[in-house]
Design a protein around this motif. Structure first.
Motif, PDB file in Angstrom:
ATOM      1  N   HIS A  76       0.797  -1.229   0.000  1.00 23.40           N
ATOM      2  CA  HIS A  76       0.000   0.000   0.000  1.00 23.40           C
ATOM      3  C   HIS A  76       0.827   1.276   0.000  1.00 23.40           C
ATOM      4  CE1 HIS A  76      -3.751  -2.179   0.616  1.00 23.40           C
ATOM      5  NE2 HIS A  76      -3.106  -2.941   1.476  1.00 23.40           N
ATOM      6  N   LYS A  77       2.098   1.203   0.352  1.00 25.72           N
ATOM      7  CA  LYS A  77       2.941   2.386   0.477  1.00 25.72           C
ATOM      8  C   LYS A  77       2.942   3.270  -0.777  1.00 25.72           C
ATOM      9  CE  LYS A  77       7.678   3.875   1.553  1.00 25.72           C
ATOM     10  NZ  LYS A  77       8.995   3.435   2.048  1.00 25.72           N
ATOM     11  N   PRO A  78       3.105   2.723  -1.992  1.00 25.70           N
ATOM     12  CA  PRO A  78       3.126   3.602  -3.174  1.00 25.70           C
ATOM     13  C   PRO A  78       1.856   4.415  -3.339  1.00 25.70           C
ATOM     14  CG  PRO A  78       3.875   1.387  -3.739  1.00 25.70           C
ATOM     15  CD  PRO A  78       3.318   1.311  -2.358  1.00 25.70           C
ATOM     16  N   PHE A  79       0.706   3.800  -3.049  1.00 28.02           N
ATOM     17  CA  PHE A  79      -0.576   4.493  -3.203  1.00 28.02           C
ATOM     18  C   PHE A  79      -0.724   5.599  -2.160  1.00 28.02           C
ATOM     19  CE2 PHE A  79      -1.124   0.068  -4.595  1.00 28.02           C
ATOM     20  CZ  PHE A  79      -1.428   0.286  -5.934  1.00 28.02           C
ATOM     21  N   ILE A  80      -0.247   5.332  -0.950  1.00 23.98           N
ATOM     22  CA  ILE A  80      -0.297   6.345   0.115  1.00 23.98           C
ATOM     23  C   ILE A  80       0.552   7.561  -0.263  1.00 23.98           C
ATOM     24  CG2 ILE A  80       0.369   6.806   2.509  1.00 23.98           C
ATOM     25  CD1 ILE A  80      -0.361   3.836   3.109  1.00 23.98           C
ATOM     26  N   ILE A  81       1.753   7.325  -0.753  1.00 22.61           N
ATOM     27  CA  ILE A  81       2.654   8.424  -1.133  1.00 22.61           C
ATOM     28  C   ILE A  81       2.066   9.225  -2.296  1.00 22.61           C
ATOM     29  CG2 ILE A  81       4.928   8.955  -2.121  1.00 22.61           C
ATOM     30  CD1 ILE A  81       5.970   6.461  -0.592  1.00 22.61           C
ATOM     31  N   ILE A  82       1.558   8.521  -3.317  1.00 22.77           N
ATOM     32  CA  ILE A  82       0.946   9.204  -4.468  1.00 22.77           C
ATOM     33  C   ILE A  82      -0.221  10.075  -4.007  1.00 22.77           C
ATOM     34  CG2 ILE A  82      -0.436   8.826  -6.557  1.00 22.77           C
ATOM     35  CD1 ILE A  82       1.329   6.317  -7.037  1.00 22.77           C
ATOM     36  N   ILE A 118      -8.120   4.315   0.146  1.00 23.83           N
ATOM     37  CA  ILE A 118      -8.278   2.868   0.305  1.00 23.83           C
ATOM     38  C   ILE A 118      -7.062   2.279   1.003  1.00 23.83           C
ATOM     39  CG2 ILE A 118      -8.442   0.673  -0.961  1.00 23.83           C
ATOM     40  CD1 ILE A 118      -9.590   2.459  -3.289  1.00 23.83           C
ATOM     41  N   SER A 119      -5.882   2.621   0.473  1.00 27.54           N
ATOM     42  CA  SER A 119      -4.650   2.033   1.004  1.00 27.54           C
ATOM     43  C   SER A 119      -4.334   2.542   2.406  1.00 27.54           C
ATOM     44  CB  SER A 119      -3.474   2.325   0.056  1.00 27.54           C
ATOM     45  OG  SER A 119      -3.539   1.470  -1.065  1.00 27.54           O
ATOM     46  N   PHE A 120      -4.654   3.814   2.703  1.00 26.58           N
ATOM     47  CA  PHE A 120      -4.491   4.320   4.065  1.00 26.58           C
ATOM     48  C   PHE A 120      -5.271   3.430   5.036  1.00 26.58           C
ATOM     49  CE2 PHE A 120      -3.437   8.081   1.645  1.00 26.58           C
ATOM     50  CZ  PHE A 120      -2.657   8.888   2.455  1.00 26.58           C
ATOM     51  N   MET A 121      -6.550   3.180   4.714  1.00 24.24           N
ATOM     52  CA  MET A 121      -7.437   2.473   5.638  1.00 24.24           C
ATOM     53  C   MET A 121      -7.071   1.003   5.772  1.00 24.24           C
ATOM     54  SD  MET A 121     -11.234   4.107   5.315  1.00 24.24           S
ATOM     55  CE  MET A 121     -11.629   3.454   6.924  1.00 24.24           C
ATOM     56  N   VAL A 122      -6.809   0.345   4.635  1.00 26.83           N
ATOM     57  CA  VAL A 122      -6.500  -1.085   4.692  1.00 26.83           C
ATOM     58  C   VAL A 122      -5.159  -1.317   5.377  1.00 26.83           C
ATOM     59  CG1 VAL A 122      -6.078  -3.168   3.325  1.00 26.83           C
ATOM     60  CG2 VAL A 122      -7.908  -1.599   2.662  1.00 26.83           C
ATOM     61  N   PHE A 123      -4.148  -0.501   5.053  1.00 27.22           N
ATOM     62  CA  PHE A 123      -2.838  -0.631   5.689  1.00 27.22           C
ATOM     63  C   PHE A 123      -2.963  -0.511   7.211  1.00 27.22           C
ATOM     64  CE2 PHE A 123       0.894   1.474   7.550  1.00 27.22           C
ATOM     65  CZ  PHE A 123       1.891   0.555   7.228  1.00 27.22           C
ATOM     66  N   TYR A 124      -3.764   0.462   7.662  1.00 32.83           N
ATOM     67  CA  TYR A 124      -3.899   0.698   9.098  1.00 32.83           C
ATOM     68  C   TYR A 124      -4.713  -0.395   9.777  1.00 32.83           C
ATOM     69  CZ  TYR A 124      -4.850   3.046  13.531  1.00 32.83           C
ATOM     70  OH  TYR A 124      -4.939   3.347  14.866  1.00 32.83           O
ATOM     71  N   THR A 125      -5.893  -0.704   9.252  1.00 28.77           N
ATOM     72  CA  THR A 125      -6.785  -1.640   9.941  1.00 28.77           C
ATOM     73  C   THR A 125      -6.238  -3.068   9.934  1.00 28.77           C
ATOM     74  OG1 THR A 125      -8.126  -1.910   7.928  1.00 28.77           O
ATOM     75  CG2 THR A 125      -8.866  -0.276   9.535  1.00 28.77           C
ATOM     76  N   GLN A 126      -5.505  -3.463   8.880  1.00 26.30           N
ATOM     77  CA  GLN A 126      -4.980  -4.824   8.850  1.00 26.30           C
ATOM     78  C   GLN A 126      -3.815  -5.013   9.835  1.00 26.30           C
ATOM     79  OE1 GLN A 126      -3.639  -5.556   4.841  1.00 26.30           O
ATOM     80  NE2 GLN A 126      -1.642  -4.613   5.152  1.00 26.30           N
ATOM     81  N   SER A 127      -3.395  -3.915  10.464  1.00 25.72           N
ATOM     82  CA  SER A 127      -2.352  -3.999  11.481  1.00 25.72           C
ATOM     83  C   SER A 127      -2.905  -4.356  12.855  1.00 25.72           C
ATOM     84  CB  SER A 127      -1.593  -2.667  11.558  1.00 25.72           C
ATOM     85  OG  SER A 127      -0.982  -2.379  10.318  1.00 25.72           O
ATOM     86  N   GLY A 175       0.311  18.805   2.019  1.00 26.12           N
ATOM     87  CA  GLY A 175       0.371  17.600   1.201  1.00 26.12           C
ATOM     88  C   GLY A 175       1.802  17.121   0.985  1.00 26.12           C
ATOM     89  N   MET A 176       2.708  18.080   0.801  1.00 24.57           N
ATOM     90  CA  MET A 176       4.111  17.716   0.587  1.00 24.57           C
ATOM     91  C   MET A 176       4.721  17.081   1.856  1.00 24.57           C
ATOM     92  SD  MET A 176       4.703  18.423  -2.562  1.00 24.57           S
ATOM     93  CE  MET A 176       2.976  18.064  -2.895  1.00 24.57           C
ATOM     94  N   VAL A 177       4.419  17.666   3.018  1.00 25.47           N
ATOM     95  CA  VAL A 177       4.944  17.114   4.278  1.00 25.47           C
ATOM     96  C   VAL A 177       4.370  15.720   4.521  1.00 25.47           C
ATOM     97  CG1 VAL A 177       5.044  17.404   6.785  1.00 25.47           C
ATOM     98  CG2 VAL A 177       5.335  19.386   5.290  1.00 25.47           C
ATOM     99  N   ALA A 178       3.078  15.548   4.225  1.00 26.35           N
ATOM    100  CA  ALA A 178       2.456  14.224   4.367  1.00 26.35           C
ATOM    101  C   ALA A 178       3.155  13.202   3.467  1.00 26.35           C
ATOM    102  CB  ALA A 178       0.969  14.301   4.023  1.00 26.35           C
TER     103      ALA A 178
END
Length: 404
Positions: A76-82, A118-127, A175-178
């Motif tokens: 999910h990392k690439p989608f979060i960064i994009i 999507i990737s923010f939520m799935v990455f977090y909740t699956q942890s 957005g850039m800092v995020a």
């Protein structure tokens, strides 16, 4: 903060949630004044509706493909960064094209950024372990709302002093800092078996996900159309100052944050979604009926608590209910479908309401939304009644099986 799996310790969780706050700050800091800023250029209500709806169009197009791709590659990392960098880039467009067309293109890019949620939520909740995932969903929605709240407070305090351009610069920087924080995420590919595309897409046909996607469509569509957009126009027409318009957004977001926190508590979970979802949809109906008919600004400000109740409790529960029976290796696809589906409401509700306002008046546009909320309430009640009956039948069948 709950029972974590090994992939997300406390320090990493805090960094991730700060990134979530910055991402949503970038996405929403300009929103309280977007409609009034655009109408100051004498842009028609239906074009304003199209600009607002553009935010949903990109999500509608990209969310399911993003979900499928995330399940396919297992990261999910690439989608979060994009998503983070796109949220800042959208405001860069608004800075250099401060017009209706600039905001139209900016909102399309913002919608693309939100498709990555999507990737923010799935990455977090699956942890988190299965029993903690509903609370984790409510928690990430809480930080989502906190980012929006901070954005609303910031723009309310400084908009009249600095104008829309500086607000958009803050959005760009956030957005850039995020995005920079997103680069620090440590992630390994999930070890779940990869599923063929045809099998992945079957998850979108389940009754549960369809029902709660429709409920989320209603909630998100009405929220974006009213609280985030045309309610600001109503306040301006009543003579409200820019500060009052900002305060309306702040009241909404404070209640959203508070109710998101409440949704994750045992007290709220004790009643359950079958109680809260219909009740909150009724409160949304009351909001849509009353707001365009009131002439007292303080009463409209007070009513902003109701959409906060909707975002904090209804949206949190609709999300967790939709995902409840989805296998982990299909979660991103299911989330992509769910978010793409409710993006239909975010796309078409503002456009339809803008058209109704242009042809008739604001009361007619809001009444249409109230009727849609009532239909959502009826749908949720019918679903839980039928689900309860099927559950009872299953229990009876299990009890009738003889023991060998």
């Amino acid at each position: 903060m709950g029972v974590r799996l090994k992939k997300l310790n406390k320090a990493k969780e805090l960094s991730f949630l700060i990134m979530v706050v910055l991402f949503w700050f970038a996405q929403y800091v300009y929103i309280p004044f977007q409609t009034t800023y655009l109408t100051s250029f004498n842009i028609t209500s239906n074009f304003v509706g199209a600009i607002i709806g553009a935010y949903g169009i990109s999500q509608l197009v990209f969310r399911l493909p993003v979900g499928v791709l995330a399940d396919k590659i297992g990261i999910h990392k690439p989608f979060i960064i994009i998503g983070c960098f796109a949220s800042g880039g959208a405001s860069l467009v608004r800075i250099f094209l401060p017009s209706g067309n600039g905001f139209l293109f900016g909102n399309l890019l913002s919608g693309f950024a939100s498709a990555m949620w999507i990737s923010f939520m799935v990455f977090y909740t699956q942890s988190f372990i299965k029993e903690e995932q509903q609370a984790a969903t409510c928690r990430i929605v809480l930080f989502n709302n906190a980012g929006i709240l901070i954005g609303f407070i910031t723009s309310t305090l400084i908009y009249e002093l600095v104008g829309m351009r500086v607000i958009c610069i803050l959005s760009f920087l956030s957005g850039m800092v995020a995005g920079i924080l997103g680069l620090q995420i440590k992630e390994e590919k999930t070890d779940f078996p990869r599923v063929p595309l045809k099998s992945l897409l079957k998850v979108c046909r389940g009754k549960r996900i369809l029902v709660f996607s429709l409920i989320a469509l209603i909630q998100q569509g009405i929220q974006l159309t009213t609280t985030m957009s045309f309610t600001s126009t109503i306040l301006k027409e009543l003579g409200a100052t820019s500060i009052s318009v900002g305060v309306a957004s702040i009241i909404y977001m404070i209640s959203s944050v508070c109710f998101s926190g409440f949704a994750s508590t045992k007290c709220c979970r004790k009643k359950g979604p079958n109680f809260w979802i219909p009740i909150v949809l009724i409160s949304v109906t009351i909001y849509c009926i009353l707001v365009p008919r009131l002439s007292a600004i303080p009463l409209i400000l007070l009513l902003q608590i109701l959409p906060g109740l909707s975002t904090g409790i209804l949206f949190s529960y609709a999300t967790s209910e939709a995902m409840k029976e989805v296998p982990q290796n299909k979660k991103s696809t299911a989330m992509g479908f769910y978010q793409a589906f409710y993006a239909l409401g975010m796309t078409f509700f503002p456009i339809l309401t803008g058209e109704m306002v242009e042809r008739y008046d604001m009361q007619t546009g809001y009444l249409m939304l109230a009727l849609i909320a009532v239909l959502g309430c009826i749908l949720s009640i019918i679903y839980y009644i039928l689900a309860g009956r099927f559950s009872m039948q299953d229990n009876r069948q299990k009890n009738c099986i003889p023991h060998e």
